[in-house]
Design a protein around this motif. Structure first.
Motif, PDB file in Angstrom:
ATOM      1  N   SER A  56       0.676  -1.725   0.055  1.00 56.13           N
ATOM      2  CA  SER A  56      -0.247   0.364   0.132  1.00 56.13           C
ATOM      3  C   SER A  56       0.704   1.322  -0.073  1.00 56.13           C
ATOM      4  CB  SER A  56      -0.986  -0.164   1.201  1.00 56.13           C
ATOM      5  OG  SER A  56      -0.479   0.266   2.060  1.00 56.13           O
ATOM      6  N   GLY A  57       0.447   2.801   0.254  1.00 54.74           N
ATOM      7  CA  GLY A  57       0.915   3.597  -0.431  1.00 54.74           C
ATOM      8  C   GLY A  57       1.490   4.175  -1.422  1.00 54.74           C
ATOM      9  N   GLY A  58       1.119   3.551  -2.202  1.00 55.38           N
ATOM     10  CA  GLY A  58       1.076   3.818  -3.864  1.00 55.38           C
ATOM     11  C   GLY A  58       0.642   4.894  -4.635  1.00 55.38           C
ATOM     12  N   GLY A  85       8.503  14.693  -4.872  1.00 59.10           N
ATOM     13  CA  GLY A  85       7.831  14.297  -3.951  1.00 59.10           C
ATOM     14  C   GLY A  85       8.117  13.134  -3.092  1.00 59.10           C
ATOM     15  N   SER A  86       7.410  13.051  -1.889  1.00 62.60           N
ATOM     16  CA  SER A  86       7.409  11.917  -1.199  1.00 62.60           C
ATOM     17  C   SER A  86       6.765  11.054  -1.476  1.00 62.60           C
ATOM     18  CB  SER A  86       8.230  11.900   0.456  1.00 62.60           C
ATOM     19  OG  SER A  86       9.502  12.315   0.263  1.00 62.60           O
ATOM     20  N   LEU A  87       6.801   9.451  -0.999  1.00 60.56           N
ATOM     21  CA  LEU A  87       5.547   8.638  -0.752  1.00 60.56           C
ATOM     22  C   LEU A  87       6.456   7.421   0.254  1.00 60.56           C
ATOM     23  CD1 LEU A  87       4.015   7.822  -4.165  1.00 60.56           C
ATOM     24  CD2 LEU A  87       2.935   8.651  -1.985  1.00 60.56           C
ATOM     25  N   ARG A  88       5.443   6.654   0.836  1.00 62.86           N
ATOM     26  CA  ARG A  88       6.231   5.878   1.837  1.00 62.86           C
ATOM     27  C   ARG A  88       5.457   4.884   1.828  1.00 62.86           C
ATOM     28  NH1 ARG A  88       6.587   4.688   8.412  1.00 62.86           N
ATOM     29  NH2 ARG A  88       3.834   4.150   7.788  1.00 62.86           N
ATOM     30  N   LEU A  89       5.682   3.499   1.225  1.00 61.65           N
ATOM     31  CA  LEU A  89       5.294   1.869   0.416  1.00 61.65           C
ATOM     32  C   LEU A  89       5.890   1.099   1.917  1.00 61.65           C
ATOM     33  CD1 LEU A  89       6.244   1.432  -2.671  1.00 61.65           C
ATOM     34  CD2 LEU A  89       4.313   2.632  -1.937  1.00 61.65           C
ATOM     35  N   ASP A 144      10.672   6.937 -11.641  1.00 67.87           N
ATOM     36  CA  ASP A 144      10.978   6.529 -10.384  1.00 67.87           C
ATOM     37  C   ASP A 144       8.955   5.658 -10.784  1.00 67.87           C
ATOM     38  OD1 ASP A 144      12.426   7.945  -8.061  1.00 67.87           O
ATOM     39  OD2 ASP A 144      13.618   6.236  -9.439  1.00 67.87           O
ATOM     40  N   THR A 145       8.943   6.562 -11.948  1.00 67.22           N
ATOM     41  CA  THR A 145       7.459   5.546 -12.316  1.00 67.22           C
ATOM     42  C   THR A 145       7.269   3.935 -12.325  1.00 67.22           C
ATOM     43  OG1 THR A 145       6.546   8.229 -13.444  1.00 67.22           O
ATOM     44  CG2 THR A 145       5.159   6.009 -13.981  1.00 67.22           C
ATOM     45  N   ALA A 146       6.216   3.338 -11.880  1.00 69.68           N
ATOM     46  CA  ALA A 146       5.812   1.902 -12.246  1.00 69.68           C
ATOM     47  C   ALA A 146       5.510   1.520 -10.744  1.00 69.68           C
ATOM     48  CB  ALA A 146       7.768   1.598 -11.879  1.00 69.68           C
ATOM     49  N   VAL A 147       5.308  -0.264 -11.579  1.00 62.35           N
ATOM     50  CA  VAL A 147       4.780  -0.941  -9.603  1.00 62.35           C
ATOM     51  C   VAL A 147       5.753  -1.314  -9.042  1.00 62.35           C
ATOM     52  CG1 VAL A 147       3.181  -2.723  -9.405  1.00 62.35           C
ATOM     53  CG2 VAL A 147       2.401  -0.864 -11.410  1.00 62.35           C
ATOM     54  N   TYR A 148       5.023  -1.022  -7.513  1.00 59.81           N
ATOM     55  CA  TYR A 148       6.229  -2.020  -7.087  1.00 59.81           C
ATOM     56  C   TYR A 148       6.360  -3.145  -6.384  1.00 59.81           C
ATOM     57  CZ  TYR A 148       9.071   2.850  -7.574  1.00 59.81           C
ATOM     58  OH  TYR A 148       9.549   3.427  -7.663  1.00 59.81           O
ATOM     59  N   TYR A 149       6.644  -3.733  -6.453  1.00 59.88           N
ATOM     60  CA  TYR A 149       6.019  -5.436  -5.315  1.00 59.88           C
ATOM     61  C   TYR A 149       7.000  -5.241  -4.138  1.00 59.88           C
ATOM     62  CZ  TYR A 149       4.368  -5.848 -10.005  1.00 59.88           C
ATOM     63  OH  TYR A 149       3.067  -6.286 -10.822  1.00 59.88           O
ATOM     64  N   CYS A 150       6.729  -5.412  -3.269  1.00 61.04           N
ATOM     65  CA  CYS A 150       7.502  -6.201  -1.474  1.00 61.04           C
ATOM     66  C   CYS A 150       7.671  -7.741  -2.102  1.00 61.04           C
ATOM     67  CB  CYS A 150       6.861  -5.491  -0.866  1.00 61.04           C
ATOM     68  SG  CYS A 150       5.532  -6.336  -0.525  1.00 61.04           S
ATOM     69  N   ASN A 163       8.472 -14.900  -1.130  1.00 56.18           N
ATOM     70  CA  ASN A 163       7.034 -14.476  -1.124  1.00 56.18           C
ATOM     71  C   ASN A 163       6.655 -13.030  -1.684  1.00 56.18           C
ATOM     72  OD1 ASN A 163       4.927 -16.829   0.585  1.00 56.18           O
ATOM     73  ND2 ASN A 163       7.214 -16.354   1.998  1.00 56.18           N
ATOM     74  N   TRP A 164       5.589 -13.067  -2.130  1.00 57.59           N
ATOM     75  CA  TRP A 164       5.417 -11.321  -3.185  1.00 57.59           C
ATOM     76  C   TRP A 164       3.785 -10.429  -3.246  1.00 57.59           C
ATOM     77  CZ3 TRP A 164       9.346  -9.144  -6.383  1.00 57.59           C
ATOM     78  CH2 TRP A 164      10.698 -10.235  -6.640  1.00 57.59           C
ATOM     79  N   GLY A 165       4.182  -9.879  -2.943  1.00 57.17           N
ATOM     80  CA  GLY A 165       3.018  -9.424  -2.993  1.00 57.17           C
ATOM     81  C   GLY A 165       2.250  -8.896  -4.477  1.00 57.17           C
ATOM     82  N   ARG A 166       1.354  -8.356  -4.658  1.00 56.06           N
ATOM     83  CA  ARG A 166       0.523  -8.028  -5.665  1.00 56.06           C
ATOM     84  C   ARG A 166       0.736  -6.585  -6.877  1.00 56.06           C
ATOM     85  NH1 ARG A 166      -5.629 -10.540  -6.091  1.00 56.06           N
ATOM     86  NH2 ARG A 166      -4.840 -12.964  -5.947  1.00 56.06           N
ATOM     87  N   GLY A 167       1.425  -6.004  -5.754  1.00 57.19           N
ATOM     88  CA  GLY A 167       2.061  -4.665  -6.508  1.00 57.19           C
ATOM     89  C   GLY A 167       1.313  -3.606  -6.305  1.00 57.19           C
ATOM     90  N   THR A 168       2.324  -1.926  -6.155  1.00 59.64           N
ATOM     91  CA  THR A 168       1.511  -1.142  -6.045  1.00 59.64           C
ATOM     92  C   THR A 168       1.616  -0.156  -6.830  1.00 59.64           C
ATOM     93  OG1 THR A 168       0.451   0.833  -4.337  1.00 59.64           O
ATOM     94  CG2 THR A 168       2.914   0.047  -4.066  1.00 59.64           C
ATOM     95  N   GLN A 169       0.359   0.549  -7.607  1.00 63.92           N
ATOM     96  CA  GLN A 169       0.916   1.673  -8.571  1.00 63.92           C
ATOM     97  C   GLN A 169       2.163   2.922  -7.878  1.00 63.92           C
ATOM     98  OE1 GLN A 169       1.520   0.999 -12.276  1.00 63.92           O
ATOM     99  NE2 GLN A 169       2.508   3.175 -12.607  1.00 63.92           N
TER     100      GLN A 169
END
Length: 111
Positions: free
Chosen positions: A6-8, A15-19, A89-95, A100-106
């Motif tokens: 989450s957090g995308g 600017g800033s974001l925290r995933l 930096d625009t992308a889908v980010y996956y942890c 084990n992987w998440g589904r990503g956040t844009q």
């Protein structure tokens, strides 16, 4: 273990974001590698940052000094603080934690 990012969102350049990446069960973070990848359209997936089982953090050169990876074991969460964001930096980010992987956040960086 299931992971949910989450957090995308949309942010202006600079600017800033925290995933956040929440694990569905308690994780012994000291036993596994954890980290973040990103995948932008037309580009290969790339590693952004990770923490080794020995708690050493490493970053891709493109995000060094701008992104910070951390975790909170009590909250079962891995974070990626992203500052001074750029359009690249625009992308889908996956942890991930171990395999084990998440589904990503844009994340979209645009004015």
């Amino acid at each position: 273990v299931q992971l949910v990012e989450s957090g995308g969102g949309l942010v202006q350049p600079g600017g800033s974001l925290r995933l956040s990446c929440l694990a569905s069960i308690e994780v012994n973070f000291g036993s596994y590698e954890m980290g973040w990848y990103r995948h932008a359209p037309g580009k290969e997936r790339e590693s952004v940052a990770h923490i080794t089982p020995g708690f050493l953090a490493a970053y891709d050169d493109s995000v060094k000094d701008r992104f910070t990876i951390s975790f909170d074991s009590a909250k079962r969460t891995v974070y990626l603080q992203m500052d001074s964001l750029k359009p690249d930096d625009t992308a889908v980010y996956y942890c991930y934690i171990h395999d084990n992987w998440g589904r990503g956040t844009q994340v979209t960086v645009s004015s």
